[in-house]
Write an enzyme that holds these catalytic residues in place. Structure first.
Site, PDB file in Angstrom:
ATOM      1  N   ASP A 147       6.159   7.542  -0.860  1.00 17.05           N
ATOM      2  CA  ASP A 147       6.601   6.159  -0.944  1.00 17.05           C
ATOM      3  C   ASP A 147       8.125   6.036  -1.034  1.00 17.05           C
ATOM      4  O   ASP A 147       8.846   7.038  -0.983  1.00 17.05           O
ATOM      5  CB  ASP A 147       5.916   5.480  -2.127  1.00 17.05           C
ATOM      6  N   ASP A 212       3.999  -4.118   2.702  1.00 18.59           N
ATOM      7  CA  ASP A 212       2.604  -3.926   2.328  1.00 18.59           C
ATOM      8  C   ASP A 212       1.675  -4.953   2.977  1.00 18.59           C
ATOM      9  O   ASP A 212       2.019  -6.122   3.161  1.00 18.59           O
ATOM     10  CB  ASP A 212       2.449  -4.022   0.813  1.00 18.59           C
TER      11      ASP A 212
END
Length: 286
Positions: A147, A212
């Protein structure tokens, strides 16, 4: 041909030459815990899901990864500097967990972050790349989702976003060479902010292209639209990642969920289920 055109052409050509290190030739398929469970994960949930993937026939049709997302770790590293699995959520330890996942015919995936911390404030892997890559391999993991939270300032890291991901890519490559084992599949989750479709293929097997996802049609349509302009970046061994599937989540209609899945498959994105399989109905499984 002028200089600008030449530069654009060169960049486009560079983006399609993917890292061919023997893993990830096709978009990987499997399960990721995040959309279904967020931080509410433990070894019972993971193993229950893995067993459902087998009993529902998902493994037979190619869903071969069982991937943990954020929140699996303790908040602090050990005194020796290693990552530690949360003792309450994963009391049997990660090697035991991956052994059980592998015994079902699945591969195991884990999550970390390229910054100081993960997005949920667990330890990140920045400046611990070699140590963490080896630990993930020793634990038996086959895939790493990486991430983009807690980004170090450029005055510290110098290399920028590309360099931040290159550090772990180098650690994985070096580990494979020294251990003589296949490299961990490297899934970059940079959110598309620094155009990873132009450079991600040099470092790993997939790269997130947008922010996202969410279980709303307007969000899904926006992701499809953005990815429609960069499909040339996908080739064997390297794939635009449109994010985890939302099939079975939220208030998506059957037609919306079906269109969502079809677009992800058509654009050769990794396909990661992330709904509670114990509650999945026939429409979800179709």
């Amino acid at each position: 041909m002028n200089l600008i055109t030449t530069s654009i052409l060169f960049t486009s050509l560079q983006s399609v030459f993917a890292l061919n290190n023997g893993v990830g030739r096709l978009p990987f398929m499997g399960y990721n815990t995040w959309n279904a469970y967020g931080c509410d994960i433990n070894e019972r949930v993971v193993l229950q899901t893995a067993n459902l993937m087998q009993s529902l026939g998902l493994i037979d049709v190619g869903y071969e990864h069982m991937n943990l997302d954020d929140c699996w770790a303790e908040k602090n590293r050990s005194t020796s500097g290693d990552l530690v699995a949360n003792k309450e959520r994963f009391p049997s330890g990660m090697p035991s967990l991956t052994d059980k996942i592998h015994a079902l015919g699945l591969k195991a995936g884990i999550y970390s972050d390229s910054g100081w911390f993960t997005c949920q404030l667990y330890p990140g892997s920045f400046e611990n790349e070699d140590r963490d890559a080896k630990q993930f391999q020793d634990w038996g993991f086959d895939l790493l989702k990486y991430d983009n939270c807690a980004v170090p300032f450029d005055s510290i890291i110098k290399q920028g976003i590309y360099g931040k991901y290159q550090r772990m890519a180098n650690a994985i490559a070096n580990l494979s060479e020294t251990s003589q084992k296949p490299p961990i599949l490297f899934s970059l989750c940079e959110w598309g902010r620094e155009q990873p479709w132009l450079w991600g293929s040099r470092l790993g097997q997939s790269w997130r292209t947008t922010e996202d996802i969410g279980p709303q049609w307007d969000v899904l349509a926006s992701i499809v639209n953005k990815n429609s302009f960069i499909t040339s970046a996908t080739d064997f061994y390297g794939h635009n990642d449109m994010d985890i599937l939302e099939v079975g989540n939220g208030d998506l209609t059957f037609e919306e969920a079906k269109s969502h899945f079809t677009a992800w498959a058509l654009m050769k994105s990794p396909l990661l289920i992330s709904t509670d399989l114990s509650m999945a109905n026939n429409e979800t499984l179709q």
